[in-house]
Design a protein around this motif. Structure first.
Motif, short mmCIF file in Angstrom:
data_model
loop_
_atom_site.label_atom_id
_atom_site.label_comp_id
_atom_site.label_asym_id
_atom_site.label_seq_id
_atom_site.Cartn_x
_atom_site.Cartn_y
_atom_site.Cartn_z
N LYS A 25 15.95 69.40 47.79
CA LYS A 25 14.35 69.23 47.09
C LYS A 25 14.23 67.86 47.02
CE LYS A 25 13.51 70.62 42.23
NZ LYS A 25 13.00 71.40 40.83
N ARG A 26 15.77 66.83 46.68
CA ARG A 26 14.99 65.90 46.82
C ARG A 26 14.21 64.94 47.76
NH1 ARG A 26 19.75 65.29 43.71
NH2 ARG A 26 20.62 64.67 46.02
N HIS A 27 14.65 65.55 48.92
CA HIS A 27 13.62 65.36 50.03
C HIS A 27 13.38 66.29 51.38
CE1 HIS A 27 16.80 61.71 49.74
NE2 HIS A 27 17.58 62.96 49.54
N ASN A 28 12.09 66.86 49.99
CA ASN A 28 11.06 67.75 51.27
C ASN A 28 11.68 68.56 52.23
OD1 ASN A 28 9.30 67.76 48.90
ND2 ASN A 28 8.90 65.15 50.01
N ILE A 29 13.16 68.96 51.34
CA ILE A 29 13.27 69.46 53.05
C ILE A 29 13.56 71.10 53.17
CG2 ILE A 29 15.63 70.06 54.34
CD1 ILE A 29 16.46 67.26 53.87
N PRO A 30 12.70 71.98 53.68
CA PRO A 30 12.12 72.95 53.32
C PRO A 30 13.39 74.36 53.27
CG PRO A 30 12.06 73.05 55.23
CD PRO A 30 11.97 71.42 54.66
N THR A 31 13.21 74.78 52.04
CA THR A 31 14.53 76.13 51.16
C THR A 31 13.90 77.01 50.57
OG1 THR A 31 16.68 76.22 51.32
CG2 THR A 31 15.60 73.87 49.79
N ALA A 32 14.77 78.35 50.23
CA ALA A 32 14.59 78.65 49.68
C ALA A 32 14.19 78.61 48.09
CB ALA A 32 14.98 79.73 49.13
N LYS A 33 13.48 79.23 47.52
CA LYS A 33 13.24 78.61 45.49
C LYS A 33 14.12 78.81 45.04
CE LYS A 33 9.09 80.46 44.67
NZ LYS A 33 8.02 80.45 45.22
#
Ligand code: AMP
Ligand code: GLY
Length: 425
Positions: free
Chosen positions: A116-124
């Motif tokens: 989240k901190r590094h804007n890496i795509p992952t599921a909510k």
């Protein structure tokens, strides 16, 4: 010339030993504890993985310069930190991150927040403890089924539950918080379910530079058509057809680079492998999980396709010259099929005599769970027994070579999936 120690006992470690043994820079290889297969390439040695002092003293005694940590547990427990924190061991290069980096695998709560901190795509997601369980239930209620619940900590690969209905999900959430996976589930990550095909991507890094290794797809379920219980992995193939140039560029730019930069920015000095467990959602990659080690059985196909000298890459990490090293990849495909004990991943018997290994000519058989009995017979010693691995001009022919070799190998209860790679050929 270098002495190297590998920690671990599976097919992954046998494949690493096989690859390292081809290096002109290798003096002597030790594997702790290893198996009946790793003996071909070095000396098996009994060392307790949680006794870092014993391991470090062994390294000093045998003048080992590089130690390659196969499984995650010693890394999460701080084996690298132990070497760094003691003057007499600190010049030994540990391939694998310190505790602060291994937490990418050791804590799902940490890895999700990191992404989240590094804007890496992952599921909510949301992280839940007993203190905010109501918030967790509300989050679940807003999601569409199926529901994904993950124990924050290491749970021997069993800490992820995927549930079809909300009532069940709420009840399992409570079970997890009440200790279903011990301390590992005192925090639970609830995630949106992502639909797509999975692919494993690997890099080696010295913390600044990275080299991308061949990608792979593994087959986790025991049953054909991806049914039944989860296992450590029943087979793998490389390359992965949907991992096109375009897709891999997205992986590099949206996931690998932000991860390496993010680690650096947070002051986490990371050396070793990063294993990105990814899912392809309509041609966009998302991170399902990070691991701080190589995959098993992915290593058994990745090492076949890595043409470059692995010890040179490790030396690049040790000497801070990884950027100058080359990763050359074999244009051929590779496939591995796991032979497992009958009953695995539930109860199974050990000690069955394995025959026919010497008759295999068109595959490389990596041992996963084997040992020798008092009469020097090779016998089964685990759930996953042998990873029958082959090259081919394409995945289909690599698979065909492995399936042909399997017919020559026998042990009581020999079990394997007949549909590995069928979805990608
Ligand atoms: P993990 O232990 O994190 O690798 O999760 C085990 C397996 O659960 C993965 O290999 C996926 O097949 C599945 N999985 C985990 N998270 C998700 C998700 N958010 N959406 C869909 N499948 C998932
Ligand atoms: N094959 C998946 C893993 O090693 O975690």
């Amino acid at each position: 010339m270098k002495n190297v120690l590998i920690l671990g006992s599976g097919g992954r470690e046998h494949a690493l030993a096989w690859k390292l043994s081809q290096s002109s820079q290798l003096e002597k290889l030790y594997i702790a504890p290893g198996n009946a297969g790793t003996e071909q390439y070095g000396e098996n040695i009994n060392l307790n993985h949680s006794n870092f002092e014993e391991i470090a003293e062994f390294c000093l005694q045998k003048q080992i310069e590089i130690i390659v940590v196969g499984p995650e547990a010693p890394l999460v427990d701080g084996i690298h930190d132990y070497f760094t924190n003691h003057d007499k061991y600190k010049n030994i290069c540990v391939i694998g991150p310190k505790k602060e980096g291994a937490i990418l695998e050791g804590s799902k709560d940490f890895s999700k927040a990191f992404m989240k901190r590094h804007n890496i795509p992952t599921a909510k997601y949301i992280s839940v403890t007993k203190d905010n369980i109501e918030e967790g239930i509300n989050f679940l209620a807003k999601l569409k089924p199926p529901y994904v619940l993950k124990a924050d900590g290491l749970a021997a690969g069993k800490g992820v539950l995927i549930l079809e209905n909300l009532t069940e999900a709420v009840s399992e959430l409570k079970n997890m918080l009440n200790g279903k996976f011990g301390n590992a589930s005192s925090t639970v990550v609830i995630e949106e379910f992502l639909k797509g095909e999975e692919v494993s991507v690997f890099v080696v890094t010295d913390g600044t530079f990275y080299k991308i290794l061949p990608e792979a797809k593994d087959y986790k379920r025991i049953g054909e058509g991806d049914t039944g219980l989860n296992t450590g992995g029943m087979g793998a193939v490389s390359p992965v057809p949907f991992a096109s140039r375009e897709f891999m560029d997205k992986v590099e730019n949206q996931i690998i680079i932000p991860t390496i930069k993010g680690l650096k920015k947070e002051g986490i000095d990371y050396t070793g492998f990063i294993f990105f467990g990814l899912i392809n959602v309509k041609k966009d990659p998302y991170v399902i999980e990070y691991n701080c080690r190589m995959g098993d059985p992915e290593t058994e196909v990745v090492m076949l396709r890595l043409k470059s000298d692995l010890l040179e890459l490790f030396d690049g990490i040790a000497s801070g010259t990884l950027s100058e090293r080359d990763v050359k990849i074999d244009a051929r495909s590779s496939a591995t099929i796991m032979l497992v004990s009958e009953g695995y991943p539930e109860a199974y018997e050990k000690g069955k005599i394995i025959t026919g290994l010497d008759n295999v000519t068109d595959s490389i058989v990596f041992h996963a769970g084997t040992t020798k009995d008092s009469e020097n017979n090779i016998i089964t010693n685990g759930g996953r027994v042998l990873a029958v691995s082959s090259y081919g001009k394409n995945i289909e022919s690599a698979l065909a070579n492995s399936y042909k070799s399997i017919e020559k190998i026998n042990f009581e209860g020999k079990t394997y999936r007949k549909d590995i790679g069928r979805d990608v050929v």
